[in-house]
Design a protein around this motif. Structure first.
Motif, PDB file in Angstrom:
ATOM      1  N   CYS A  52      49.870  19.834   6.063  1.00 60.21           N
ATOM      2  CA  CYS A  52      49.535  18.502   5.619  1.00 60.21           C
ATOM      3  C   CYS A  52      48.454  18.600   4.603  1.00 60.21           C
ATOM      4  O   CYS A  52      47.369  18.517   5.187  1.00 60.21           O
ATOM      5  CB  CYS A  52      49.699  17.339   6.491  1.00 60.21           C
ATOM      6  SG  CYS A  52      49.280  15.959   5.720  1.00 60.21           S
ATOM      7  N   LYS A  53      48.466  18.449   3.438  1.00 61.58           N
ATOM      8  CA  LYS A  53      47.489  18.462   2.355  1.00 61.58           C
ATOM      9  C   LYS A  53      46.567  17.343   2.520  1.00 61.58           C
ATOM     10  O   LYS A  53      45.514  17.243   2.186  1.00 61.58           O
ATOM     11  CB  LYS A  53      47.711  18.778   1.182  1.00 61.58           C
ATOM     12  CG  LYS A  53      48.271  20.139   0.771  1.00 61.58           C
ATOM     13  CD  LYS A  53      48.303  20.498  -0.420  1.00 61.58           C
ATOM     14  CE  LYS A  53      48.814  22.047  -0.887  1.00 61.58           C
ATOM     15  NZ  LYS A  53      48.841  22.185  -2.338  1.00 61.58           N
ATOM     16  N   ASN A  54      47.141  15.935   2.786  1.00 63.61           N
ATOM     17  CA  ASN A  54      46.627  14.691   2.872  1.00 63.61           C
ATOM     18  C   ASN A  54      45.348  14.761   4.146  1.00 63.61           C
ATOM     19  O   ASN A  54      44.280  14.281   3.747  1.00 63.61           O
ATOM     20  CB  ASN A  54      47.816  13.546   2.986  1.00 63.61           C
ATOM     21  CG  ASN A  54      48.351  13.621   1.898  1.00 63.61           C
ATOM     22  OD1 ASN A  54      49.679  14.457   1.676  1.00 63.61           O
ATOM     23  ND2 ASN A  54      48.510  12.680   0.996  1.00 63.61           N
ATOM     24  N   ASP A  55      45.973  15.128   5.317  1.00 64.49           N
ATOM     25  CA  ASP A  55      45.239  15.161   6.519  1.00 64.49           C
ATOM     26  C   ASP A  55      44.533  16.500   6.604  1.00 64.49           C
ATOM     27  O   ASP A  55      43.960  16.583   7.671  1.00 64.49           O
ATOM     28  CB  ASP A  55      46.068  14.817   7.542  1.00 64.49           C
ATOM     29  CG  ASP A  55      46.562  13.463   7.361  1.00 64.49           C
ATOM     30  OD1 ASP A  55      45.997  12.624   6.996  1.00 64.49           O
ATOM     31  OD2 ASP A  55      47.773  13.010   7.961  1.00 64.49           O
ATOM     32  N   HIS A  56      44.832  17.524   6.010  1.00 64.91           N
ATOM     33  CA  HIS A  56      44.155  19.003   6.129  1.00 64.91           C
ATOM     34  C   HIS A  56      44.551  19.417   7.450  1.00 64.91           C
ATOM     35  O   HIS A  56      43.553  19.635   8.424  1.00 64.91           O
ATOM     36  CB  HIS A  56      42.577  18.994   5.899  1.00 64.91           C
ATOM     37  CG  HIS A  56      42.472  18.496   4.366  1.00 64.91           C
ATOM     38  ND1 HIS A  56      42.522  19.206   3.245  1.00 64.91           N
ATOM     39  CD2 HIS A  56      42.067  17.189   4.005  1.00 64.91           C
ATOM     40  CE1 HIS A  56      42.191  18.668   2.184  1.00 64.91           C
ATOM     41  NE2 HIS A  56      41.667  17.208   2.428  1.00 64.91           N
ATOM     42  N   MET A  57      45.853  19.354   7.837  1.00 62.82           N
ATOM     43  CA  MET A  57      46.098  19.845   9.219  1.00 62.82           C
ATOM     44  C   MET A  57      47.247  20.486   9.382  1.00 62.82           C
ATOM     45  O   MET A  57      48.470  20.059   8.295  1.00 62.82           O
ATOM     46  CB  MET A  57      46.062  18.776  10.300  1.00 62.82           C
ATOM     47  CG  MET A  57      46.866  17.444   9.876  1.00 62.82           C
ATOM     48  SD  MET A  57      46.749  16.252  11.170  1.00 62.82           S
ATOM     49  CE  MET A  57      47.277  16.974  12.727  1.00 62.82           C
ATOM     50  N   CYS A  99      56.950  16.200  12.429  1.00 62.53           N
ATOM     51  CA  CYS A  99      56.087  15.363  11.835  1.00 62.53           C
ATOM     52  C   CYS A  99      56.230  15.144  10.577  1.00 62.53           C
ATOM     53  O   CYS A  99      55.629  13.868  10.150  1.00 62.53           O
ATOM     54  CB  CYS A  99      54.674  16.457  12.077  1.00 62.53           C
ATOM     55  SG  CYS A  99      53.979  16.713  13.615  1.00 62.53           S
ATOM     56  N   ASP A 157      54.583  10.934  11.334  1.00 62.11           N
ATOM     57  CA  ASP A 157      53.256  10.397  10.777  1.00 62.11           C
ATOM     58  C   ASP A 157      52.961  11.101   9.575  1.00 62.11           C
ATOM     59  O   ASP A 157      52.143  10.503   8.709  1.00 62.11           O
ATOM     60  CB  ASP A 157      52.342  10.939  11.672  1.00 62.11           C
ATOM     61  CG  ASP A 157      52.723  10.363  13.203  1.00 62.11           C
ATOM     62  OD1 ASP A 157      53.016   9.396  13.338  1.00 62.11           O
ATOM     63  OD2 ASP A 157      52.093  11.185  14.181  1.00 62.11           O
ATOM     64  N   HIS A 158      53.718  12.065   9.017  1.00 62.97           N
ATOM     65  CA  HIS A 158      53.619  12.708   7.815  1.00 62.97           C
ATOM     66  C   HIS A 158      54.451  12.565   6.824  1.00 62.97           C
ATOM     67  O   HIS A 158      54.674  13.555   5.949  1.00 62.97           O
ATOM     68  CB  HIS A 158      53.087  14.170   8.282  1.00 62.97           C
ATOM     69  CG  HIS A 158      51.989  14.492   8.920  1.00 62.97           C
ATOM     70  ND1 HIS A 158      50.536  14.414   8.636  1.00 62.97           N
ATOM     71  CD2 HIS A 158      51.905  14.325  10.236  1.00 62.97           C
ATOM     72  CE1 HIS A 158      49.795  14.600   9.595  1.00 62.97           C
ATOM     73  NE2 HIS A 158      50.519  14.577  10.621  1.00 62.97           N
ATOM     74  N   HIS A 184      53.425  12.331   3.151  1.00 64.72           N
ATOM     75  CA  HIS A 184      52.367  13.062   2.676  1.00 64.72           C
ATOM     76  C   HIS A 184      52.745  14.372   2.069  1.00 64.72           C
ATOM     77  O   HIS A 184      54.032  14.819   1.795  1.00 64.72           O
ATOM     78  CB  HIS A 184      51.538  13.615   3.936  1.00 64.72           C
ATOM     79  CG  HIS A 184      50.934  12.587   4.632  1.00 64.72           C
ATOM     80  ND1 HIS A 184      50.251  12.793   5.848  1.00 64.72           N
ATOM     81  CD2 HIS A 184      50.711  11.209   4.292  1.00 64.72           C
ATOM     82  CE1 HIS A 184      49.748  11.418   6.180  1.00 64.72           C
ATOM     83  NE2 HIS A 184      50.026  10.623   5.288  1.00 64.72           N
TER      84      HIS A 184
END
Length: 547
Positions: free
Chosen positions: A164-169, A175, A179-180, A183
């Motif tokens: 996930c580039k938004n949350d960097h994880m 997911c 939650d993503h 994203h």
């Protein structure tokens, strides 16, 4: 046969005497097999000749012949055993820091791969199903890693295969539905490739920074080396200067002492002369006194009167009443000596300082050649661009903007707009000449006034012995002797133009506070011939470094 040998056991190829694989096997009539040397030595050590296994006794020692079939089988078995031993030795036991096989029981072998589907690591043997079975071939294998459970999503127990580039994880597929959901999500491999490329770029940049700093270190080291060389040179020159001054002081001190002693010697000589005269007079007077004394003791009246008239007349003597030896006056001797020493040291200091300064500026030597495109039509330039003199015939040349039209002068090919530079010009044999620097924008046509305000910083010789610095009306220069070689030094940033008598190591003149703008060029003028009396050329000479 090789396939059959795989079914045979090690015991079938062991000699019952040496307990090792057969070497030159022989078969007895009872059917048992032994190494030829083993059974021979066995029989040699026993009274009866019998089989070691079944104890069958042979009345006559059998003639032993090698069983070629068993020998070949034993050789193949030995080779197979060696290969298995080699293969086994290649299987490495897991060491601390290495990933062990999760399937091995007992001794754990080193894992070759980890399966992201099975979440297990496998050694070479246990990895084989993943390489051969179609169902397991689809599993994703990677270099062995520990803690495979860390690669699973804690929330959904699915493989972390997305980023996930938004949350960097890293996230799993589930997911992206929770939650993503909105994203920006990409496969881990894609993000990995991007980050790897970014790391490669960063590594290259860091390497470049390291290289620049290494170059800077070398520059600094070189600067320190130059500083050391300069320091050593300055120390040597300083020691030379002060040694010369010390010698001068000692010489003046010796002269002072000798002067005082000479006066004292003259006084002593005068006194010694007076003393010799006095001693001579005393000797004569002593002789007369003895004669007078002897005559005065005579009791013979007639003899005294007769000898009195014949008594020698008194010897001539000097009137010593006003004779004096006056001690020499030393008043002012030391003061005069110190004043003379001060003047001598001052002159020597000026000379020594100039020598040191000339050595320093000579380090900025540049190669200068004459530019024919700027030369006055009456000037003749040598092929190497190092000499210039005046010709009686005016050459037909293009009247380009750079060429001087009125003054018989020429500029150099080289221009300077920063830093320091130095060159030397031979003026020997000339009765008139001009040297210096000129601004690129200076006037070239018609009558020109050679002044700093017009972009010319020059000095020159006129009428054999009239040296002038071209500053407004001109500053007359007092030189003890005419220079035969002139050194020209320019410090662009400092705004300084200095001229030196190279052979005398003396400063002729300096322009200070010069306002340089743009390019400046070395300037040369051989001046007019004066009926052939000034026909010698100006010669740009290699710098003769002063010792």
């Amino acid at each position: 046969m090789s396939a059959a040998s795989c079914l045979l056991t090690e015991d079938q190829f062991l000699c019952s005497i040496c307990l090792d694989v057969f070497t030159d096997p022989v078969t007895l009539s009872c059917g048992h097999n032994f190494c030829k040397n083993c059974i021979t030595e066995y029989w040699d050590s026993n009274v009866s000749c019998q089989c070691p296994n079944c104890k069958e006794i042979f009345r006559k020692r059998p003639q032993l012949k090698i069983n070629t079939f068993i020998k070949e089988m034993a050789a193949q078995f030995r080779q197979s055993a060696q290969q298995k031993s080699s293969s086994s030795s290649e299987r490495q036991v897991s060491k601390p820091g290495e990933v062990p096989c999760d399937v091995c029981t007992g001794t754990k072998l080193k894992a070759l791969k980890s399966c992201l589907v099975c979440l297990a690591s496998y050694c070479e043997t246990h990895l084989e199903p993943h390489l051969t079975l179609s169902g397991l071939k689809r599993h994703q294998l990677m270099d062995p890693v520990e803690n495979l459970e860390d690669r699973m999503c804690e929330k959904h127990d699915k493989l972390l295969e997305l980023f996930c580039k938004n949350d960097h994880m890293c996230v799993c597929m589930m997911c992206t539905y929770s939650d993503h959901k909105t994203h920006d999500v990409v496969p881990v491999k894609e993000e990995y490739e991007g980050k790897k490329a970014e790391l490669g770029k960063t590594e290259a940049e860091i390497q470049q920074m390291i290289q620049k700093r290494r170059v800077k270190i070398e520059e600094l080291k070189h600067s320190v080396e130059l500083s050391d060389e300069n320091a050593d040179r300055e120390i040597a020159e300083g020691v030379g200067v002060f040694s010369a001054l010390k010698e001068s002081v000692e010489r003046r001190q010796a002269e002072l002492i000798n002067s005082i002693k000479e006066k004292q010697r003259e006084t002593e000589k005068q006194a010694e002369g007076f003393i010799r005269e006095l001693e001579q007079e005393i000797s004569e007077l002593e002789k007369r006194r003895a004669e007078v004394e002897q005559l005065s003791r005579s009791e013979d009246h007639l003899q005294l009167l007769q000898n009195f008239t014949s008594l020698n007349a008194a010897p001539p003597t000097k009137d010593w009443t006003e004779v004096r030896v006056h001690p020499p006056s030393y008043e002012g001797t030391v003061v005069r000596a110190v004043k003379l020493l001060e003047e001598t040291i001052s002159e020597q200091m000026k000379k020594l300082i100039c020598e040191v300064e000339l050595k320093r500026v000579q380090q900025y030597e540049v190669d200068v050649t004459l530019d024919p495109d700027t030369a006055h039509p009456n000037l003749i330039l040598s092929d190497d661009g190092k000499q210039v003199k005046l010709a009686n015939i005016r050459k037909k040349l293009p009247d380009n903007p750079e060429r001087f039209e009125y003054f018989v002068c020429v500029l150099s090919n080289q221009s300077f707009s920063s830093g320091r530079f130095y060159y030397e010009v031979q003026v020997k044999g000339k009765t008139e000449w001009g040297l210096g620097v000129a601004r690129e924008s200076s006037k070239r046509k018609g009558q020109i006034t050679l002044t700093p305000q017009n972009g010319f910083w020059t000095i020159g010789l006129r009428n054999k012995n009239e040296y002038k610095a071209r500053v407004g009306p001109g500053v007359r220069l007092s030189l003890q002797s005419g220079p035969e070689k002139v050194g020209v030094f320019v410090d662009y940033e400092e705004g300084l133009v200095s001229f030196y008598d190279v052979d005398a190591a003396a400063l002729i003149y300096s322009f200070t506070g010069c306002s340089f703008t743009g390019k400046i060029y070395p300037y040369f003028s051989p001046c007019l011939n004066k009926d052939g009396k000034n026909s010698a050329p100006l010669i740009i000479s290699p710098v003769s470094h002063t010792e």
